[in-house]
Design a protein around this motif. Structure first.
Motif, PDB file in Angstrom:
ATOM      1  N   ALA A  33      -5.000  -6.583   1.861  1.00  0.00           N
ATOM      2  CA  ALA A  33      -6.010  -5.778   2.559  1.00  0.00           C
ATOM      3  C   ALA A  33      -7.080  -6.667   3.179  1.00  0.00           C
ATOM      4  O   ALA A  33      -7.603  -6.368   4.256  1.00  0.00           O
ATOM      5  CB  ALA A  33      -6.650  -4.787   1.595  1.00  0.00           C
ATOM      6  N   LEU A  50       0.813  -1.200   0.000  1.00  0.00           N
ATOM      7  CA  LEU A  50       0.000   0.000   0.000  1.00  0.00           C
ATOM      8  C   LEU A  50       0.850   1.255   0.000  1.00  0.00           C
ATOM      9  O   LEU A  50       0.512   2.256  -0.621  1.00  0.00           O
ATOM     10  CB  LEU A  50      -0.922  -0.007   1.225  1.00  0.00           C
ATOM     11  CG  LEU A  50      -1.956  -1.135   1.246  1.00  0.00           C
ATOM     12  CD1 LEU A  50      -2.828  -1.004   2.499  1.00  0.00           C
ATOM     13  CD2 LEU A  50      -2.831  -1.127   0.019  1.00  0.00           C
ATOM     14  N   ASP A  87      -5.878  10.264   0.653  1.00  0.00           N
ATOM     15  CA  ASP A  87      -4.819  10.711   1.565  1.00  0.00           C
ATOM     16  C   ASP A  87      -5.356  11.495   2.750  1.00  0.00           C
ATOM     17  O   ASP A  87      -4.742  11.497   3.820  1.00  0.00           O
ATOM     18  CB  ASP A  87      -3.793  11.570   0.805  1.00  0.00           C
ATOM     19  CG  ASP A  87      -2.973  10.743  -0.168  1.00  0.00           C
ATOM     20  OD1 ASP A  87      -2.368   9.752   0.274  1.00  0.00           O
ATOM     21  OD2 ASP A  87      -2.960  11.071  -1.366  1.00  0.00           O
ATOM     22  N   ARG A 135      -1.107  -3.999  -7.267  1.00  0.00           N
ATOM     23  CA  ARG A 135      -2.493  -3.723  -6.900  1.00  0.00           C
ATOM     24  C   ARG A 135      -3.193  -5.019  -6.484  1.00  0.00           C
ATOM     25  O   ARG A 135      -3.936  -5.054  -5.498  1.00  0.00           O
ATOM     26  CB  ARG A 135      -3.226  -3.089  -8.081  1.00  0.00           C
ATOM     27  CG  ARG A 135      -4.694  -2.779  -7.806  1.00  0.00           C
ATOM     28  CD  ARG A 135      -5.348  -2.144  -9.024  1.00  0.00           C
ATOM     29  NE  ARG A 135      -5.326  -3.031 -10.174  1.00  0.00           N
ATOM     30  CZ  ARG A 135      -5.634  -2.670 -11.422  1.00  0.00           C
ATOM     31  NH1 ARG A 135      -5.968  -1.417 -11.668  1.00  0.00           N
ATOM     32  NH2 ARG A 135      -5.594  -3.536 -12.407  1.00  0.00           N
ATOM     33  N   TYR A 161      -4.562  -5.891  -2.817  1.00  0.00           N
ATOM     34  CA  TYR A 161      -5.980  -6.241  -2.643  1.00  0.00           C
ATOM     35  C   TYR A 161      -6.117  -7.467  -1.744  1.00  0.00           C
ATOM     36  O   TYR A 161      -6.967  -7.501  -0.846  1.00  0.00           O
ATOM     37  CB  TYR A 161      -6.590  -6.505  -4.017  1.00  0.00           C
ATOM     38  CG  TYR A 161      -8.003  -7.037  -4.005  1.00  0.00           C
ATOM     39  CD1 TYR A 161      -9.074  -6.214  -3.685  1.00  0.00           C
ATOM     40  CD2 TYR A 161      -8.267  -8.381  -4.325  1.00  0.00           C
ATOM     41  CE1 TYR A 161     -10.377  -6.702  -3.680  1.00  0.00           C
ATOM     42  CE2 TYR A 161      -9.564  -8.870  -4.327  1.00  0.00           C
ATOM     43  CZ  TYR A 161     -10.603  -8.026  -3.997  1.00  0.00           C
ATOM     44  OH  TYR A 161     -11.890  -8.515  -3.999  1.00  0.00           O
ATOM     45  N   TRP A 174      -8.417   1.353  -8.538  1.00  0.00           N
ATOM     46  CA  TRP A 174      -7.824   1.513  -7.213  1.00  0.00           C
ATOM     47  C   TRP A 174      -7.614   2.990  -6.934  1.00  0.00           C
ATOM     48  O   TRP A 174      -7.343   3.769  -7.844  1.00  0.00           O
ATOM     49  CB  TRP A 174      -6.480   0.789  -7.139  1.00  0.00           C
ATOM     50  CG  TRP A 174      -5.736   1.033  -5.851  1.00  0.00           C
ATOM     51  CD1 TRP A 174      -5.832   0.316  -4.712  1.00  0.00           C
ATOM     52  CD2 TRP A 174      -4.795   2.074  -5.587  1.00  0.00           C
ATOM     53  NE1 TRP A 174      -5.004   0.837  -3.739  1.00  0.00           N
ATOM     54  CE2 TRP A 174      -4.362   1.921  -4.249  1.00  0.00           C
ATOM     55  CE3 TRP A 174      -4.280   3.131  -6.349  1.00  0.00           C
ATOM     56  CZ2 TRP A 174      -3.425   2.785  -3.664  1.00  0.00           C
ATOM     57  CZ3 TRP A 174      -3.352   3.988  -5.756  1.00  0.00           C
ATOM     58  CH2 TRP A 174      -2.943   3.806  -4.427  1.00  0.00           C
ATOM     59  N   ALA A 234       0.867   3.826  -4.837  1.00  0.00           N
ATOM     60  CA  ALA A 234       0.497   5.092  -5.474  1.00  0.00           C
ATOM     61  C   ALA A 234       1.647   5.649  -6.310  1.00  0.00           C
ATOM     62  O   ALA A 234       1.465   6.063  -7.456  1.00  0.00           O
ATOM     63  CB  ALA A 234       0.080   6.106  -4.419  1.00  0.00           C
ATOM     64  N   THR A 285      -6.870   6.069   3.490  1.00  0.00           N
ATOM     65  CA  THR A 285      -7.839   5.016   3.201  1.00  0.00           C
ATOM     66  C   THR A 285      -7.608   4.529   1.779  1.00  0.00           C
ATOM     67  O   THR A 285      -7.412   5.330   0.855  1.00  0.00           O
ATOM     68  CB  THR A 285      -9.280   5.535   3.374  1.00  0.00           C
ATOM     69  OG1 THR A 285      -9.533   5.747   4.762  1.00  0.00           O
ATOM     70  CG2 THR A 285     -10.297   4.540   2.857  1.00  0.00           C
ATOM     71  N   TYR A 286      -7.644   3.206   1.606  1.00  0.00           N
ATOM     72  CA  TYR A 286      -7.405   2.590   0.309  1.00  0.00           C
ATOM     73  C   TYR A 286      -8.705   1.966  -0.185  1.00  0.00           C
ATOM     74  O   TYR A 286      -9.425   1.327   0.577  1.00  0.00           O
ATOM     75  CB  TYR A 286      -6.307   1.530   0.419  1.00  0.00           C
ATOM     76  CG  TYR A 286      -5.014   2.107   0.916  1.00  0.00           C
ATOM     77  CD1 TYR A 286      -4.056   2.583   0.025  1.00  0.00           C
ATOM     78  CD2 TYR A 286      -4.765   2.215   2.285  1.00  0.00           C
ATOM     79  CE1 TYR A 286      -2.874   3.135   0.489  1.00  0.00           C
ATOM     80  CE2 TYR A 286      -3.586   2.765   2.754  1.00  0.00           C
ATOM     81  CZ  TYR A 286      -2.638   3.227   1.851  1.00  0.00           C
ATOM     82  OH  TYR A 286      -1.479   3.780   2.316  1.00  0.00           O
ATOM     83  N   TRP A 301     -10.802  -0.104  -3.461  1.00  0.00           N
ATOM     84  CA  TRP A 301     -10.825  -0.863  -4.710  1.00  0.00           C
ATOM     85  C   TRP A 301     -12.247  -0.922  -5.235  1.00  0.00           C
ATOM     86  O   TRP A 301     -13.199  -1.125  -4.466  1.00  0.00           O
ATOM     87  CB  TRP A 301     -10.334  -2.292  -4.496  1.00  0.00           C
ATOM     88  CG  TRP A 301      -8.868  -2.444  -4.301  1.00  0.00           C
ATOM     89  CD1 TRP A 301      -7.933  -2.789  -5.237  1.00  0.00           C
ATOM     90  CD2 TRP A 301      -8.141  -2.279  -3.075  1.00  0.00           C
ATOM     91  NE1 TRP A 301      -6.680  -2.835  -4.675  1.00  0.00           N
ATOM     92  CE2 TRP A 301      -6.777  -2.523  -3.339  1.00  0.00           C
ATOM     93  CE3 TRP A 301      -8.514  -1.941  -1.771  1.00  0.00           C
ATOM     94  CZ2 TRP A 301      -5.802  -2.443  -2.363  1.00  0.00           C
ATOM     95  CZ3 TRP A 301      -7.545  -1.842  -0.794  1.00  0.00           C
ATOM     96  CH2 TRP A 301      -6.207  -2.091  -1.088  1.00  0.00           C
ATOM     97  N   ARG A 359      -6.398   5.971  -3.513  1.00  0.00           N
ATOM     98  CA  ARG A 359      -5.964   6.240  -2.142  1.00  0.00           C
ATOM     99  C   ARG A 359      -6.513   7.610  -1.739  1.00  0.00           C
ATOM    100  O   ARG A 359      -6.303   8.605  -2.436  1.00  0.00           O
ATOM    101  CB  ARG A 359      -4.438   6.231  -2.055  1.00  0.00           C
ATOM    102  CG  ARG A 359      -3.888   6.773  -0.738  1.00  0.00           C
ATOM    103  CD  ARG A 359      -2.367   6.742  -0.731  1.00  0.00           C
ATOM    104  NE  ARG A 359      -1.833   7.586   0.338  1.00  0.00           N
ATOM    105  CZ  ARG A 359      -0.945   7.196   1.237  1.00  0.00           C
ATOM    106  NH1 ARG A 359      -0.468   5.967   1.186  1.00  0.00           N
ATOM    107  NH2 ARG A 359      -0.499   8.031   2.164  1.00  0.00           N
TER     108      ARG A 359
END
Length: 579
Positions: free
Chosen positions: A43, A10, A183, A36, A40, A179, A14, A167-168, A170, A181
């Motif tokens: 996560a 993660l 920030d 990615r 996934y 995908w 980015a 927070t991430y 998908w 992010r």
């Protein structure tokens, strides 16, 4: 090791995506798509929950289809419940230094040790005799390709992982993966935003001038305007960046973490707000996420496999994306009798005035008596629920051949004993009553039934989560038409979708409709009856049919100006299989 991999994936994704987007891909394995995909899966390990574990266990028992395993798995579940109950009892006894408490502590400790030892033996027996069960109950992250194969052609999946720094997100459908992010939405910022929204959702219309307000007659400005700007911000940072993956789909399945587990995504707004947040006309004209998609949520991505591959009796109805069954015995046909369309319980006989016309009550602590049993006097004094009675009578008219227990018949003994066999054959199960949140480690969340004259182990008028977990269901749809049934304690950031939701998954439900806050009795009656009307208008087994039924119920509530505020229509969430 998992945490380290998650942080690496993660933290670097980015930057790597930006680099690879600007130049031809070099000859290396760690492409943006590969990273990615790895992130996934990583996560998903961070999102493991009790509700997902409960679903995995019951689906594994179902998939194995062996009577001997069923007996062992049932004993295992009983032992887990006994162990947890004894642990809560020990916590209570350790708080007292009285001689009687010291003696009880020793006896309870001995009983706890015996339960733990027997649980170890049962686990070893299952591992040796039924390795497929152990394999199915082990946590497993699905790959992106596996997830896509399990999704229907008109479905999308939104996975949201809230981390301290960001927070991430998908977005996945059969055809695409996106995908992003966020920030500016780390754990602290996310919790603050959710708390702000929930403050207006849980207090709107509740108190004005020191008096409780009945939402049946109150049609003026809300006591706490809903913060549509914050709701729109969450949409623009969590959904919009990945919406290209599932835009145009009819059903959106979400898996979320952190504070988001206490906020239904239906309250996110898809356009910048116009007009006053306090004006019903402005709220009525607001486009919400629930307008765009029928929504359902899962405790984990792997729950998709549990629901669509293992909790399916007819092999023809399994998802084409399911893995082949390994070491599984063909499940025997159900011989318990004809399928029952509906089993419903509620509108218990209570003597309290329906002062706020809501289905909310104090925490479970406030109704407990001596020991583990509820105080029947305190239960009986809770407010009566006229809307609940109307709701069940409407369902009884709609399904005349079904089992509907109202008032004096809506007892805990009926649920757990007298009607247990019929309940196990019901396609739909409804509990329309007060829901009580857990107040401490010793008091479980539960549902209020008609109290008996005297509390006993068999019936104290309170169907606790552990007692609900011991029911044997084969239900497509369980509706908990009560307050605060979505989480164990109702606090943002806690274990999401635990408590009663977990209990009914454990009992065998494939989807459960739960609420996130104290609900209006009248508005909920409209929502539930409208949802079942829509359910009847659509063919059983259609993709997303239950999620669409909830969507139709929400529309019916919103059609009334006095209920334009999302406090009235957004409390309920569908957890599990959308349809």
């Amino acid at each position: 090791m998992i945490a380290a991999r998650l942080a690496r994936c993660l933290g670097s994704l980015a930057a790597l995506v930006a680099v690879f987007a600007a130049s031809p891909a070099p000859a290396r394995q760690e492409t943006p798509a590969a990273l990615r995909a790895e992130a996934y899966e990583a996560a998903q390990w961070a999102i493991a929950s009790d509700a997902a574990d409960a679903l995995a266990r019951v689906s594994a028992r179902f998939a194995q289809g062996d009577d001997a395993l069923g007996r062992l798995a049932e004993e295992r579940e009983d032992l887990i419940e006994r162990r947890d109950r004894l642990e809560r009892e020990l916590e209570r006894l350790y708080a007292s230094e009285e001689a009687t408490a010291l003696a009880a502590r020793a006896r309870t400790r001995t009983a706890w040790e015996a339960a733990v030892e027997r649980l170890r033996a049962v686990d070893a027996d299952i591992e040796a005799r039924f390795p497929a069960y152990s394999e199915l109950t082990s946590p497993r992250a699905l790959s992106i390709a596996e997830t896509q194969a399990l999704l229907g052609p008109d479905e999308g999946l939104l996975l949201v992982l809230v981390n301290p720094e960001a927070t991430y997100v998908w977005g996945i459908s059969r055809e695409r993966v996106e995908w992003a992010r966020a920030d500016d939405l780390g754990d602290a910022a996310m919790t603050e935003a959710v708390n702000r929204l929930r403050a207006s959702l849980t207090s709107a219309g509740a108190v004005r001038g020191g008096q409780d307000i009945d939402p049946i007659v109150f049609a003026g400005p809300q006591a706490t305007p809903f913060d549509r700007a914050t709701a729109h911000r969450l949409y623009t940072e969590l959904v919009q960046p990945v919406e290209g993956a599932f835009q145009g789909k009819k059903t959106l399945i979400s898996v979320v973490t952190g504070a988001l587990t206490s906020l239904p995504l239906s309250v996110l707004t898809t356009a910048s707000p116009t007009g006053s947040d306090a004006a019903p006309e402005a709220l009525a004209a607001t486009p919400w996420l629930i307008d765009r998609y029928a929504l359902a949520t899962l405790p984990s991505v792997s729950s998709l496999e549990a629901l669509r591959c293992h909790l399916v009796a007819d092999p023809a109805l399994r998802s084409p994306g399911c893995p082949p069954r390994r070491n599984a015995v063909a499940r025997r046909a159900d011989t318990r009798g004809a399928r029952l369309h509906l089993a419903a319980f509620g509108a218990p006989l209570l003597t309290g005035e329906p002062r706020a016309a809501t289905r909310g009550s104090p925490t479970a602590d406030d109704v407990m008596g001596e020991g583990r049993l509820a105080d029947v006097g305190k239960l009986r004094a809770l407010p009566a629920l006229p809307g609940s009675k109307l709701e069940l009578e409407t369902l009884k008219t709609r399904y005349p051949g079904s089992l509907v227990r109202i008032g004096s018949e809506a007892t805990e003994h009926a649920v757990r004993a007298d009607d247990a066999e019929a309940l196990s054959r019901a396609r739909f199960v409804v509990f329309s009553t007060h829901g009580l949140m857990a107040g401490s480690a010793a008091a479980e969340p539960g549902l209020v039934m008609t109290p008996p004259e005297q509390a006993t182990e068999a019936d104290d008028g309170y169907l606790s989560a552990s007692e609900a977990a011991q029911l044997r269901l084969n239900a497509e749809f369980v509706v908990l038409s009560a307050c605060n049934t979505a989480a164990s304690n109702g606090r943002p950031g806690g274990e999401g979708l635990s408590g009663l939701a977990r209990a009914f998954f454990y009992a065998g439900a494939r989807s459960v409709m739960v609420s996130h806050w104290e609900v209006s009795d009248a508005a909920t009656t409209t929502l539930i009856t409208s949802a079942f009307a829509d359910l009847d208008d659509n063919r059983a087994g259609d993709p997303g049919v239950r999620a669409r039924a909830l969507q139709a119920g929400i529309r019916a509530v919103r059609a009334e100006r006095r209920w334009a505020h999302p406090a009235y229509w957004a409390a309920f969430t569908l957890v599990g299989e959308p349809g």
